[in-house]
Design a protein around this motif. Structure first.
Motif, PDB file in Angstrom:
ATOM      1  N   ARG A   1       0.810  -1.228   0.000  1.00  0.00           N
ATOM      2  CA  ARG A   1       0.000   0.000   0.000  1.00  0.00           C
ATOM      3  C   ARG A   1       0.842   1.275   0.000  1.00  0.00           C
ATOM      4  O   ARG A   1       0.630   2.145  -0.842  1.00  0.00           O
ATOM      5  CB  ARG A   1      -0.976  -0.012   1.175  1.00  0.00           C
ATOM      6  CG  ARG A   1      -1.960   1.144   1.124  1.00  0.00           C
ATOM      7  CD  ARG A   1      -2.904   1.162   2.317  1.00  0.00           C
ATOM      8  NE  ARG A   1      -3.594  -0.090   2.473  1.00  0.00           N
ATOM      9  CZ  ARG A   1      -3.482  -0.885   3.537  1.00  0.00           C
ATOM     10  NH1 ARG A   1      -2.708  -0.535   4.553  1.00  0.00           N
ATOM     11  NH2 ARG A   1      -4.142  -2.006   3.608  1.00  0.00           N
TER      12      ARG A   1
ATOM     13  N   HIS B   1      -1.652   2.532  -6.271  1.00  0.00           N
ATOM     14  CA  HIS B   1      -2.914   1.955  -5.853  1.00  0.00           C
ATOM     15  C   HIS B   1      -2.748   0.443  -5.802  1.00  0.00           C
ATOM     16  O   HIS B   1      -1.852  -0.101  -6.442  1.00  0.00           O
ATOM     17  CB  HIS B   1      -4.016   2.327  -6.853  1.00  0.00           C
ATOM     18  CG  HIS B   1      -5.404   2.117  -6.310  1.00  0.00           C
ATOM     19  ND1 HIS B   1      -5.814   2.602  -5.095  1.00  0.00           N
ATOM     20  CD2 HIS B   1      -6.483   1.497  -6.837  1.00  0.00           C
ATOM     21  CE1 HIS B   1      -7.082   2.278  -4.894  1.00  0.00           C
ATOM     22  NE2 HIS B   1      -7.518   1.605  -5.930  1.00  0.00           N
TER      23      HIS B   1
ATOM     24  N   VAL C   1     -15.548   8.693   0.520  1.00  0.00           N
ATOM     25  CA  VAL C   1     -14.665   7.665  -0.056  1.00  0.00           C
ATOM     26  C   VAL C   1     -15.499   6.492  -0.559  1.00  0.00           C
ATOM     27  O   VAL C   1     -16.641   6.299  -0.132  1.00  0.00           O
ATOM     28  CB  VAL C   1     -13.639   7.157   0.991  1.00  0.00           C
ATOM     29  CG1 VAL C   1     -12.770   8.300   1.485  1.00  0.00           C
ATOM     30  CG2 VAL C   1     -14.331   6.470   2.158  1.00  0.00           C
ATOM     31  N   GLU C   2     -14.902   5.736  -1.456  1.00  0.00           N
ATOM     32  CA  GLU C   2     -15.558   4.504  -1.901  1.00  0.00           C
ATOM     33  C   GLU C   2     -15.744   3.600  -0.691  1.00  0.00           C
ATOM     34  O   GLU C   2     -14.815   3.425   0.106  1.00  0.00           O
ATOM     35  CB  GLU C   2     -14.684   3.780  -2.939  1.00  0.00           C
ATOM     36  CG  GLU C   2     -14.496   4.509  -4.252  1.00  0.00           C
ATOM     37  CD  GLU C   2     -15.767   4.582  -5.086  1.00  0.00           C
ATOM     38  OE1 GLU C   2     -16.737   3.873  -4.767  1.00  0.00           O
ATOM     39  OE2 GLU C   2     -15.792   5.378  -6.052  1.00  0.00           O
TER      40      GLU C   2
ATOM     41  N   LYS D   1     -15.247   0.663   0.224  1.00  0.00           N
ATOM     42  CA  LYS D   1     -14.572  -0.562  -0.213  1.00  0.00           C
ATOM     43  C   LYS D   1     -13.641  -1.031   0.873  1.00  0.00           C
ATOM     44  O   LYS D   1     -13.168  -0.241   1.689  1.00  0.00           O
ATOM     45  CB  LYS D   1     -13.712  -0.253  -1.450  1.00  0.00           C
ATOM     46  CG  LYS D   1     -14.433  -0.280  -2.766  1.00  0.00           C
ATOM     47  CD  LYS D   1     -13.386  -0.166  -3.881  1.00  0.00           C
ATOM     48  CE  LYS D   1     -13.996   0.230  -5.202  1.00  0.00           C
ATOM     49  NZ  LYS D   1     -13.011   0.857  -6.085  1.00  0.00           N
TER      50      LYS D   1
ATOM     51  N   VAL E   1     -10.113   0.912   2.584  1.00  0.00           N
ATOM     52  CA  VAL E   1     -10.002   2.364   2.407  1.00  0.00           C
ATOM     53  C   VAL E   1      -9.568   3.056   3.697  1.00  0.00           C
ATOM     54  O   VAL E   1      -8.735   3.970   3.685  1.00  0.00           O
ATOM     55  CB  VAL E   1     -11.339   2.953   1.894  1.00  0.00           C
ATOM     56  CG1 VAL E   1     -11.237   4.460   1.779  1.00  0.00           C
ATOM     57  CG2 VAL E   1     -11.688   2.348   0.548  1.00  0.00           C
TER      58      VAL E   1
ATOM     59  N   ARG F   1      -5.945   2.808   4.038  1.00  0.00           N
ATOM     60  CA  ARG F   1      -5.257   3.733   3.130  1.00  0.00           C
ATOM     61  C   ARG F   1      -5.139   5.123   3.733  1.00  0.00           C
ATOM     62  O   ARG F   1      -4.084   5.745   3.690  1.00  0.00           O
ATOM     63  CB  ARG F   1      -6.056   3.880   1.837  1.00  0.00           C
ATOM     64  CG  ARG F   1      -5.603   2.987   0.744  1.00  0.00           C
ATOM     65  CD  ARG F   1      -6.419   3.259  -0.518  1.00  0.00           C
ATOM     66  NE  ARG F   1      -6.883   2.012  -1.074  1.00  0.00           N
ATOM     67  CZ  ARG F   1      -6.081   1.101  -1.615  1.00  0.00           C
ATOM     68  NH1 ARG F   1      -4.788   1.312  -1.696  1.00  0.00           N
ATOM     69  NH2 ARG F   1      -6.564  -0.029  -2.065  1.00  0.00           N
TER      70      ARG F   1
ATOM     71  N   ASP G   1      -9.269   6.187  -3.972  1.00  0.00           N
ATOM     72  CA  ASP G   1     -10.610   5.928  -3.433  1.00  0.00           C
ATOM     73  C   ASP G   1     -11.287   7.145  -2.811  1.00  0.00           C
ATOM     74  O   ASP G   1     -12.431   7.050  -2.371  1.00  0.00           O
ATOM     75  CB  ASP G   1     -10.546   4.798  -2.391  1.00  0.00           C
ATOM     76  CG  ASP G   1     -10.334   3.442  -3.058  1.00  0.00           C
ATOM     77  OD1 ASP G   1     -10.752   3.279  -4.215  1.00  0.00           O
ATOM     78  OD2 ASP G   1      -9.742   2.543  -2.419  1.00  0.00           O
TER      79      ASP G   1
END
Ligand SMILES: Cc1ncc(C[n+]2csc(CCOP(=O)(O)OP(=O)(O)O)c2C)c(N)n1
Ligand SMILES: [Mg+2]
Lengths: 577, 170
Positions: free
Chosen positions: A121, A126, B16-17, B19, B22, B25, B76
């Motif tokens: 990550r 991505h 944000v998505e 998903k 996320v 992230r 995202d």
């Protein structure tokens, strides 16, 4: 039609135009490899997954296309990290595909399980963990799009082994749209007008050209801008070749080991036009002392780069090639003869130079690279490791073309040179590809010699052999009282100092690179004297098999000029004498 | 802009998505770049494909500019809003367990009343107080409760929304 995940993977890669794939199979990517068996994609079996990433990276840098590599789960995936981070720092488009343990055993500490997406990550643009075969085609499509668009970068796709086996109705997604991702391509017209105005008003403008120029394919536009407005061009390490080295407006490299004239021009200019450069600390030196009196224009596709370390007057976000095309229309022809003459005077005061044979009769590394440049006319693809040899390569191998100088600038990854050369040579079999490497750097990935032999990839490795981690030694010599702590690569190794240095003429070098070449069926030659350099280079260029030239140099050889870390560009040390 | 410990504090909401991964992230972006998060709250929105995160972050102007640009760079992240110059509401919810025997309860009740908080659980020697409000209000209540002895506290982190017609939606 129904297809398995593995079939979908291969078909999507083929449809993306992938012709080469680098990697190593293992338990959980076997379904994928099994389908590759029937594909026209050429699979290059590497000897280490790091090698696979650097080969994909070298292929991508040389061609501008997306490089593809693959690995199994766990150790295969973690071995990708250095290569992905290298590509991430230099904005290189790569797609890495890994197998993952079965979906239902994720998180159970299964055999060869690692949280691969967790690991990649922070070093990718991505990444994806595909938990449903129905979205696999979409994910691969997106991954390639994300990797090559905007500010390019590596993308990782992790596919559990059961997803590779699962079947679904295959529909190729012709179009892709990611609602949360749309890079700005066109520059703001008002900002471009403002930039043009600053250029019109400037008396001492300077183009500060970085790797983004290469990535955007904007060399012709930079050249047009430079010629029309008569602006001298300085390049970063990443932009070697953005302008042909013999172009009258080309000044040479900037930064820590850049040219005196180029760095001085940076300090004295009244307008800096940054084209796809990101004000890296190896270029700017101490920020507060960096080009203090200039107005600054910054062209960058990544808005986050703007204002990150240096305040600029006119930022323009967009694709460099697109933006410069419009800018060139907005500016008149100009003449900056006086300013250019001034820079030429600086150049005459302190050009790049070295003194032949001041110390015994050791071969000079600069001479070797200079002769390589002469013989290949600056037209070979050159890759490097990291260290002194990399800086000498930048100084003495200014390229004629973009995408011909492949080096790990942002991350500074030793071991990058040799595998990236293999990747580049596979992309351009008819070009000469030469890796200028350090003895330390080469040892990090030299196991890929097997790959080169196996795949009949003829690359030349010039090992600039100082039996030291030379750049480390240089810093220890200059800033750590010549206490050579763990930087000597001979049997004596350990703690060295000026007093107990091994005699370079009586050394036992480890390894013997000529024997190493021999062991793999490559051509090995050792060069210890100046007269041997040109004949050996000629023989290497003619050889059909991979070549190692082991060039023995003196360990005291240093890279100059040098701006010590943390100092300003004005504090450039031109030479020790 | 609220000043706390000298550094400006911003409340940022992102869409944000919705998903897998996320949150990781966003969190790893903050740790990788050395940004300081005061609080982070995540939840669903009116659109099931979209989640909303509200992040309270401290730093000078340049840091905040980077925070926002780096967040926007995440694939995202769909939309971002910094509330620093927008009239908006902020709400945090806290559950606070306070030491209290029979003798303390009437005084506690008064305090809870003033803050329009609620007592949501009582035992022989403790109560749980639930309070909703902006950070100032919650901090003030905490100060008042300190003398009773706070045994445990759990907070949701701040969520925010612009006043009036302005919305943060797709
Ligand atoms: C993977 C990695 N480890 C450590 C370093 C730190 N480092 C930078 S230059 C250098 C020495 C490189 O030695 P060599 O490849 O022999 O090149 P030389 O400087 O001698 O030309 C080292 C250890 C690095 N850049 N990359
Ligand atoms: Mg060395």
């Amino acid at each position: 039609m129904e297809k398995t995940g593995a079939e979908i993977l291969v078909e999507c890669l083929e449809r993306e135009g992938v012709d080469l794939l680098f990697g190593i199979p293992g338990g959980v990517n076997l379904p994928f490899f099994d389908k590759l068996y029937d594909s026209k994609i050429r699979v290059i079996l590497t000897r280490h997954e790091q090698g696979a990433t650097h080969m994909a990276d070298g292929y991508a840098r040389a061609t501008g296309k997306v490089g593809v590599c693959t690995a199994t789960s766990g150790p295969g995936a973690t071995n990708l990290i250095t290569g992905l981070a290298t590509a991430h720092m230099d904005s290189i488009p790569i797609v890495a595909i890994t197998g993952r343990v079965r979906s239902d055993s994720i998180g159970s500490d299964a055999f060869q399980e690692a949280d691969a997406t967790g690991c990649t990550r922070p070093v990718t643009k991505h990444n994806y963990l595909v938990k449903d075969v129905k979205i696999l085609a979409q994910v691969v499509r997106e991954a390639f799009h994300v990797a090559r668009s905007g500010r390019p970068g590596p993308v990782h796709i992790d596919v559990p082994v059961d997803i590779q086996r699962a079947k679904t109705e295959f529909v190729y997604p012709e179009k892709i749209h990611i609602r949360s991702y749309s890079p700005t391509i066109k520059g703001h017209p008002l900002q471009i007008k403002k930039a043009a105005e600053l250029i019109r008003e400037s008396e001492r403008p300077l183009l500060y050209v970085g790797g983004g120029t290469i990535l955007s394919g904007a060399s012709p536009e930079v050249r047009k801008l430079a010629e029309k407005a008569n602006i001298p061009v300085a390049t970063t390490l990443m932009a070697n070749g953005a302008l042909p080295y013999d172009h009258p407006l080309y000044l040479g490299p900037l930064g820590m080991h850049g040219k005196y004239a180029t760095n001085t021009a940076m300090q004295k200019c009244d307008l800096m036009i940054s084209c796809g450069a990101r004000f890296d600390d190896r270029v700017t030196g101490k920020l507060s002392a960096f080009s203090p009196n200039s107005k600054k224009i910054h062209f960058d596709i990544d808005p986050a780069n703007i204002g990150k370390s240096v305040r600029v007057d006119v930022p323009v976000v967009g694709d460099l090639k697109t933006v410069l095309k419009e800018l060139v229309e907005e500016i008149p022809s100009q003449n900056h003869e006086k300013w250019i003459r001034q820079i030429q005077e600086w150049e005459q005061q302190h050009p790049f130079s070295y003194k032949q044979n001041e110390k015994d009769d050791f071969v000079k590394p600069q001479y070797v690279i200079q002769e390589l440049h002469r013989i290949t006319k600056g037209e070979a693809i050159v890759t490097t490791g990291v260290g002194q040899h990399q800086m000498w390569a930048m100084q003495w191998y200014p390229c004629r073309f973009p995408r011909h100088f492949l080096t790990s600038g942002g991350l500074g990854t030793m071991g990058y040179g040799f595998p990236s050369a293999i990747g580049a040579k596979l992309a351009f079999p008819d070009k000469q590809v030469v890796c200028i490497d350090g003895d330390g750097s080469f040892q990090m990935t030299m196991s890929e010699m097997a790959t080169a032999i196996h795949e009949k990839v003829k690359v030349i490795v010039i090992v600039i052999n100082n039996y030291y981690l030379g750049m480390v030694r240089q810093w220890q010599e200059l800033f750590y009282q010549q206490r050579f702590s763990a930087s000597c690569l001979t049997v004596e190794g350990g703690r060295r100092s000026k007093e107990n240095e091994p005699d370079p003429r009586k050394l036992k070098y480890i390894p013997d690179f000529v024997k190493f070449a021999d062991a793999y069926g490559a051509l090995g030659m050792r060069i210890t004297r100046k007269e041997e350099v040109v004949p050996a280079l000629e023989k290497a260029l003619e050889s059909k098999s991979p070549v190692i030239l082991d060039v023995i140099i003196h360990p005291e050889e240093k890279v100059f000029p040098m701006v010590p870390a943390g100092a300003g560009l004005d504090d450039l040390i031109v030479d020790m004498a | 802009m609220k000043e706390k410990m000298g550094e400006p504090r911003h409340t940022i909401s992102i869409l944000v998505e919705n998903k897998f991964g996320v949150l990781a992230r966003v969190a790893s972006l903050f740790s990788a770049r050395g940004f300081n998060i005061d609080s982070l709250a995540v939840g669903e929105t009116e659109d099931p494909t979209v989640s909303r995160m509200t992040i309270v972050v401290k730093g000078d102007e340049r840091v905040l500019e980077q925070v926002e640009k780096q967040l926007n760079k995440l694939i995202d992240v769909i939309k971002l809003c910094d509330y620093v110059e927008t009239p908006h509401l902020e709400r945090d919810l806290a559950l606070i367990k306070v030491k209290a025997d029979k003798n303390d309860r009437s005084e506690l009740l008064q305090i809870v009343d003033i803050f329009r908080a609620k007592i949501v659980d009582v035992s022989d020697n403790s109560v749980i107080i639930e309070v909703t409000g902006d950070e100032d209000k919650i901090e003030a209540l905490i100060r008042m409760l300190a003398s009773f002895g706070i045994q445990e506290m759990s907070r949701t982190g701040i969520v925010a929304m612009a006043r009036g017609g302005k919305t943060l939606t797709l």
